[in-house]
Design a protein around this motif. Structure first.
Motif, short mmCIF file in Angstrom:
data_model
loop_
_atom_site.label_atom_id
_atom_site.label_comp_id
_atom_site.label_asym_id
_atom_site.label_seq_id
_atom_site.Cartn_x
_atom_site.Cartn_y
_atom_site.Cartn_z
N ARG A 1 81.71 40.69 -36.82
CA ARG A 1 81.87 39.37 -36.19
C ARG A 1 81.59 39.41 -34.69
NH1 ARG A 1 85.96 39.04 -40.29
NH2 ARG A 1 85.58 37.20 -41.58
N ASN A 2 81.61 40.59 -34.11
CA ASN A 2 81.30 40.73 -32.69
C ASN A 2 79.80 40.83 -32.43
OD1 ASN A 2 84.05 42.62 -33.04
ND2 ASN A 2 84.10 41.10 -31.41
N ILE A 3 79.01 40.99 -33.45
CA ILE A 3 77.56 41.12 -33.30
C ILE A 3 76.97 39.73 -33.04
CG2 ILE A 3 75.41 41.79 -34.43
CD1 ILE A 3 77.10 43.80 -36.07
N TYR A 4 76.24 39.62 -31.96
CA TYR A 4 75.67 38.33 -31.55
C TYR A 4 74.78 37.73 -32.64
CZ TYR A 4 73.31 34.83 -28.68
OH TYR A 4 72.81 33.66 -28.21
N ALA A 5 73.99 38.56 -33.28
CA ALA A 5 73.09 38.07 -34.34
C ALA A 5 73.90 37.49 -35.50
CB ALA A 5 72.19 39.20 -34.84
N TRP A 6 75.04 38.10 -35.86
CA TRP A 6 75.87 37.56 -36.93
C TRP A 6 76.47 36.21 -36.50
CZ3 TRP A 6 80.78 35.79 -37.53
CH2 TRP A 6 81.16 35.49 -38.83
N GLN A 7 76.89 36.11 -35.26
CA GLN A 7 77.45 34.85 -34.76
C GLN A 7 76.42 33.73 -34.84
OE1 GLN A 7 78.79 35.83 -30.81
NE2 GLN A 7 80.39 37.21 -31.56
N LYS A 8 75.19 34.02 -34.45
CA LYS A 8 74.13 33.01 -34.54
C LYS A 8 73.80 32.68 -35.99
CE LYS A 8 72.73 31.58 -31.05
NZ LYS A 8 73.35 30.44 -30.36
N ALA A 9 73.83 33.68 -36.86
CA ALA A 9 73.59 33.45 -38.29
C ALA A 9 74.69 32.57 -38.87
CB ALA A 9 73.52 34.78 -39.04
N HIS A 10 75.92 32.78 -38.45
CA HIS A 10 77.04 31.96 -38.92
C HIS A 10 76.88 30.51 -38.46
CE1 HIS A 10 81.03 31.02 -40.31
NE2 HIS A 10 81.35 30.57 -39.12
N ASP A 11 76.52 30.34 -37.20
CA ASP A 11 76.26 28.98 -36.68
C ASP A 11 75.15 28.31 -37.46
OD1 ASP A 11 78.21 29.37 -34.74
OD2 ASP A 11 76.77 29.86 -33.16
N PHE A 12 74.11 29.06 -37.77
CA PHE A 12 72.99 28.53 -38.53
C PHE A 12 73.43 28.11 -39.93
CE2 PHE A 12 69.34 29.32 -41.41
CZ PHE A 12 68.51 28.30 -40.95
N THR A 13 74.27 28.94 -40.56
CA THR A 13 74.77 28.61 -41.90
C THR A 13 75.56 27.31 -41.87
OG1 THR A 13 74.88 30.94 -42.50
CG2 THR A 13 76.22 29.43 -43.80
N LEU A 14 76.42 27.14 -40.89
CA LEU A 14 77.18 25.90 -40.78
C LEU A 14 76.25 24.70 -40.58
CD1 LEU A 14 80.15 27.10 -38.54
CD2 LEU A 14 80.12 26.78 -41.02
N LEU A 15 75.21 24.89 -39.79
CA LEU A 15 74.23 23.82 -39.56
C LEU A 15 73.51 23.47 -40.86
CD1 LEU A 15 72.57 21.96 -37.68
CD2 LEU A 15 71.06 23.92 -37.29
N VAL A 16 73.11 24.47 -41.62
CA VAL A 16 72.42 24.23 -42.89
C VAL A 16 73.33 23.46 -43.84
CG1 VAL A 16 71.50 25.36 -44.96
CG2 VAL A 16 70.81 26.15 -42.69
N TYR A 17 74.60 23.85 -43.92
CA TYR A 17 75.53 23.14 -44.81
C TYR A 17 75.70 21.68 -44.37
CZ TYR A 17 77.13 26.65 -48.09
OH TYR A 17 77.20 27.54 -49.14
N ARG A 18 75.82 21.46 -43.06
CA ARG A 18 75.95 20.07 -42.57
C ARG A 18 74.70 19.26 -42.87
NH1 ARG A 18 78.38 22.54 -38.09
NH2 ARG A 18 76.44 22.40 -36.91
N THR A 19 73.55 19.87 -42.71
CA THR A 19 72.29 19.18 -42.91
C THR A 19 72.03 18.89 -44.39
OG1 THR A 19 71.38 20.25 -40.95
CG2 THR A 19 69.80 19.27 -42.49
N THR A 20 72.25 19.88 -45.24
CA THR A 20 71.95 19.70 -46.65
C THR A 20 72.96 18.79 -47.35
OG1 THR A 20 73.11 21.77 -47.19
CG2 THR A 20 70.71 21.88 -46.90
N LYS A 21 74.09 18.52 -46.70
CA LYS A 21 75.06 17.59 -47.26
C LYS A 21 74.45 16.20 -47.43
CE LYS A 21 78.33 16.48 -44.51
NZ LYS A 21 79.55 16.40 -43.68
#
Length: 58
Positions: A7-27
């Motif tokens: 969770r401290n890895i910057y790439a994972w944090q950005k991937a998590h943000d992207f996942t949340l964005l995809v879920y909001r968008t595909t809703k």
């Protein structure tokens, strides 16, 4: 002393943000795409963060 996890890895944090964005968008996708594109987009987005976490563990 702080514990370092994936969770401290910057790439994972950005991937998590992207996942949340995809879920909001595909809703807002049409109902008839629920098991088509919506599912595919969501699984692909989740796999990014999952792969980073899995690689961290190894």
């Amino acid at each position: 002393m702080a514990t370092f996890t994936f969770r401290n890895i910057y790439a994972w944090q950005k991937a998590h943000d992207f996942t949340l964005l995809v879920y909001r968008t595909t809703k807002h996708f049409p109902e008839d795409e629920r098991y088509g594109l919506t599912s595919q987009f969501r699984r692909a987005a989740v796999s990014i963060g999952a792969n980073i976490a899995e690689g961290y563990k190894k």
